[in-house]
Design a protein around this motif. Structure first.
Motif, short mmCIF file in Angstrom:
data_model
loop_
_atom_site.label_atom_id
_atom_site.label_comp_id
_atom_site.label_asym_id
_atom_site.label_seq_id
_atom_site.Cartn_x
_atom_site.Cartn_y
_atom_site.Cartn_z
N PHE A 1 0.83 -1.22 0.00
CA PHE A 1 0.00 0.00 0.00
C PHE A 1 0.86 1.26 0.00
CE2 PHE A 1 -2.50 -3.34 1.77
CZ PHE A 1 -3.74 -3.15 1.19
N PHE A 2 0.45 2.19 -0.81
CA PHE A 2 1.13 3.49 -0.85
C PHE A 2 0.05 4.56 -0.81
CE2 PHE A 2 3.26 0.31 -3.39
CZ PHE A 2 4.53 0.28 -2.84
N LYS A 3 0.15 5.44 0.17
CA LYS A 3 -0.90 6.46 0.27
C LYS A 3 -0.43 7.78 -0.30
CE LYS A 3 -3.70 4.47 3.69
NZ LYS A 3 -4.39 4.51 4.95
N ASN A 4 -1.35 8.47 -0.95
CA ASN A 4 -0.97 9.75 -1.54
C ASN A 4 -0.52 10.72 -0.45
OD1 ASN A 4 -2.93 12.16 -1.07
ND2 ASN A 4 -4.27 10.39 -1.20
N PRO A 5 0.45 11.56 -0.64
CA PRO A 5 1.18 11.74 -1.89
C PRO A 5 2.46 10.90 -1.96
CG PRO A 5 1.78 13.49 -0.39
CD PRO A 5 0.86 12.55 0.38
N LYS A 6 2.61 9.97 -1.01
CA LYS A 6 3.88 9.24 -0.98
C LYS A 6 3.79 7.96 -1.81
CE LYS A 6 5.72 11.01 3.28
NZ LYS A 6 6.00 10.75 4.67
N SER A 7 3.65 8.14 -3.10
CA SER A 7 3.62 6.96 -3.97
C SER A 7 4.24 7.34 -5.30
CB SER A 7 2.18 6.51 -4.20
OG SER A 7 1.53 7.38 -5.11
N TYR A 8 4.42 6.36 -6.16
CA TYR A 8 5.04 6.59 -7.47
C TYR A 8 4.29 7.67 -8.24
CZ TYR A 8 7.09 5.41 -12.03
OH TYR A 8 7.74 5.45 -13.24
N THR A 9 2.95 7.64 -8.15
CA THR A 9 2.13 8.60 -8.92
C THR A 9 1.68 9.80 -8.10
OG1 THR A 9 0.17 7.37 -8.30
CG2 THR A 9 1.16 6.79 -10.41
N LYS A 10 1.95 9.76 -6.81
CA LYS A 10 1.44 10.74 -5.83
C LYS A 10 -0.06 10.53 -5.56
CE LYS A 10 3.58 14.90 -5.01
NZ LYS A 10 3.79 16.32 -5.31
N GLU A 11 -0.62 9.41 -6.05
CA GLU A 11 -2.02 9.09 -5.76
C GLU A 11 -2.03 7.87 -4.83
OE1 GLU A 11 -3.69 10.22 -10.22
OE2 GLU A 11 -3.32 8.15 -9.73
N ASP A 12 -3.22 7.50 -4.35
CA ASP A 12 -3.32 6.23 -3.61
C ASP A 12 -2.99 5.11 -4.58
OD1 ASP A 12 -4.03 7.33 -1.23
OD2 ASP A 12 -6.20 7.16 -1.57
N MET A 13 -2.13 4.22 -4.12
CA MET A 13 -1.73 3.13 -5.02
C MET A 13 -1.66 1.83 -4.25
SD MET A 13 1.44 4.34 -7.37
CE MET A 13 1.49 2.90 -8.42
N CYS A 14 -1.88 0.73 -4.96
CA CYS A 14 -1.55 -0.56 -4.38
C CYS A 14 -0.95 -1.45 -5.44
CB CYS A 14 -2.76 -1.20 -3.73
SG CYS A 14 -4.07 -1.50 -4.88
N GLU A 15 -0.13 -2.35 -4.99
CA GLU A 15 0.49 -3.31 -5.90
C GLU A 15 0.18 -4.69 -5.37
OE1 GLU A 15 4.14 -0.44 -7.39
OE2 GLU A 15 4.65 -2.35 -6.42
N ILE A 16 -0.50 -5.45 -6.20
CA ILE A 16 -0.89 -6.81 -5.80
C ILE A 16 0.17 -7.78 -6.32
CG2 ILE A 16 -2.69 -8.57 -5.96
CD1 ILE A 16 -4.62 -6.19 -6.73
N ASN A 17 0.89 -8.39 -5.40
CA ASN A 17 1.91 -9.37 -5.79
C ASN A 17 1.25 -10.74 -5.84
OD1 ASN A 17 5.09 -8.22 -4.96
ND2 ASN A 17 3.26 -7.02 -4.60
N SER A 18 1.09 -11.24 -7.04
CA SER A 18 0.42 -12.55 -7.18
C SER A 18 1.44 -13.56 -7.66
CB SER A 18 -0.69 -12.43 -8.22
OG SER A 18 -0.12 -12.24 -9.50
N HIS A 19 0.99 -14.79 -7.89
CA HIS A 19 1.86 -15.73 -8.58
C HIS A 19 1.96 -15.29 -10.03
CE1 HIS A 19 0.81 -18.20 -5.00
NE2 HIS A 19 2.12 -18.31 -5.05
N GLY A 20 3.10 -15.59 -10.64
CA GLY A 20 3.36 -15.00 -11.94
C GLY A 20 2.82 -15.78 -13.12
#
Ligand code: GDP
Length: 460
Positions: free
Chosen positions: A73-92
């Motif tokens: 989880f990355f909350k704005n503004p502290k993220s790559y886009t400065k927006e709320d972001m999440c990255e789901i790490n799944s099996h590849g």
């Protein structure tokens, strides 16, 4: 702005895959499709930024588990886009990744455009345009040095230089505007003189920066290299020898035309792009061998020519023609087959008089190859690149903008020399400021921005 989602890892099977979301709705969407390891819903918006949660992505409608995941989880503004972001790490796995992406899309996200995450980072002011461009260069780097130049640019080396120069010009504009606004004070002449010096200084700085493009181009595109010589001197042997060293092979990538393959070899982090490699190698398998006529065509295209001569033979007419071809080129003379001690071209005046580096090699035994690498490094001043933190212009768009700015500054200087009114001078200076601002993206049109980001990968 809508919430976007994309698979950010390369398509194919892998250890893990990452599905990214960015935008206001990211956490709401996740709320619908994520359960924790006890299969319970948790309050996603209460989760702290820069933390991870272990659990499952489920199909919102059926409740069925799609994959076991870890979500960052990355909350704005502290993220790559400065927006709320999440990255789901799944099996590849492709199917799993697509199913998770579909859940994001079905629950409110839209599929991102190529480069849209980075575009948002730019539009939201986290990075400037040249930094955004460096991210793509970093991803596409073919050699370590190119990657280093890109990371320097990402860290703002180039933007810093450009902004410093813009600053001088802005200061000067302030003076000039004062002179225009208060003509009753006789400051114009002093300002003109001062302005001229600043402009000269600025132009010099910009030229220095522009000149780094030669190095930048080498970093980015490699050195177009031709191996020429009459039949049987050992061209294919040399190429095979260089390519044989596994560390030397960078990649085989498709060339500009679909039917050619360009081969890159890396010398201490710089790519040599061997021209017509396939041709040379193919001919070694057949009776037809590459000759002088073809050498001329290949050499014309090249930035570096490796001209090979058979050290066991006297120079013949064809060899002399080869010497003629390399006369005005960056070239290195290679005396091959030194493992056989029959003849010695080392003292041949015809060769010496070319003033090119002469290196004795054995393509067959792999002798002299390191000396060859060193000579190439010298010609292209590759070791200087190691000094490293310097801003290097690697991007043609940036180089063009710098050139436009130089032109505008020269016009301003001309105007001062010709004693033109100061408001005329200021037009050229404003133009230079605008030209430079386009590098960092301060006043760049939407079309250009769209074009730049369309070249990015999906999910970046
Ligand atoms: P090309 O026609 O210029 O591509 O030449 P090749 O690489 O096909 O080499 C021609 C012949 O010279 C082959 O029989 C090679 O084995 C031989 N040859 C190439 N380099 C050397 C070398 O360094 N030493 C020796 N002894 N033979 C070599």
């Amino acid at each position: 702005m809508e919430t976007i989602a994309a698979i950010s890892t390369a398509i194919g099977n892998g250890g893990i895959g990452i599905i990214r979301m960015s935008g206001k709705e990211s956490f709401n969407i996740l709320q619908k499709i994520f359960v924790n390891n006890k299969e319970k819903k948790i309050k996603i918006d209460k989760i702290k930024g820069y933390t991870m949660q272990y659990g499952y992505i489920i199909n919102k409608n059926t409740g069925e588990k799609i994959d076991e995941v870890i979500v960052s989880f990355f909350k704005n503004p502290k993220s790559y886009t400065k927006e709320d972001m999440c990255e789901i790490n799944s099996h590849g796995g492709m199917i799993v990744e697509k199913q998770i992406l579909n859940q994001c899309l079905e629950n409110g996200a839209i599929l991102s455009e190529p480069g849209e995450f980075t575009k948002r980072a730019f539009l939201n002011g986290r990075i400037d345009l040249s930094q955004a461009e460096s991210i793509m260069d970093l991803i596409n780097s073919k050699t370590e040095k190119e990657a280093k130049a890109s990371i320097n640019q990402l860290q703002g080396e180039l933007s810093g230089k450009i902004n410093e120069i813009r600053h001088y010009l802005l200061d000067m504009m302030a003076d000039i505007e004062a002179a225009i606004d208060y003509p009753e004070y006789d400051i114009e002449e002093i300002t003109n003189k001062k302005a001229f010096n600043i402009l000269e200084n600025t132009s010099e700085k910009l030229n220095e920066l522009k000149n780094t493009f030669n190095t930048g181009k080498i970093l980015k595109e490699g050195i177009k290299t031709a191996i020429i010589g009459r039949p049987n001197v050992g061209k294919s042997s040399l190429l095979n020898n260089i390519l044989k060293e596994e560390r030397a092979i960078v990649s085989e990538i498709e060339g500009t035309t679909r039917d050619t393959i360009e081969e890159y070899i890396s010398i201490n982090g710089i790519a040599l792009k061997i021209i017509d490699t396939a041709g040379i190698r193919k001919t070694s398998d057949t009776i037809e061998k590459i000759g002088v006529k073809k050498a001329l065509d290949i050499a014309n295209e090249a930035e570096l020519v490796l001209a090979i001569f058979d050290n066991t033979k006297e120079l013949n007419k064809e060899d002399l023609e080869i010497l003629e071809i390399i006369k005005n080129k960056n070239a290195i003379i290679l005396l091959n087959k030194i493992d056989i001690k029959e003849n010695n071209l080392e003292n041949n005046l015809e060769l010496i008089n070319t003033n090119k580096d002469i290196i004795k090699i054995s393509a067959k035994k792999g002798k002299g190859i390191n000396e060859l690498y060193k000579a190439i490094e010298n010609i292209f001043q590759i070791e200087e690149l190691d000094n490293g933190e310097e801003a290097i212009v690697t991007n043609i768009r940036h180089k063009n903008q710098i050139e436009y700015a130089i032109k505008s500054i020269e016009q301003a200087k001309e105007a001062i020399k010709n004693n033109l009114p100061i408001d005329i001078i200021s037009i050229s200076i404003k133009q230079a400021l605008e030209d430079l601002g386009k590098i960092t993206g301060e006043n760049v049109s939407e079309d250009i921005i769209n074009e730049i980001f369309s070249k990015f990968c999906l999910g970046k």
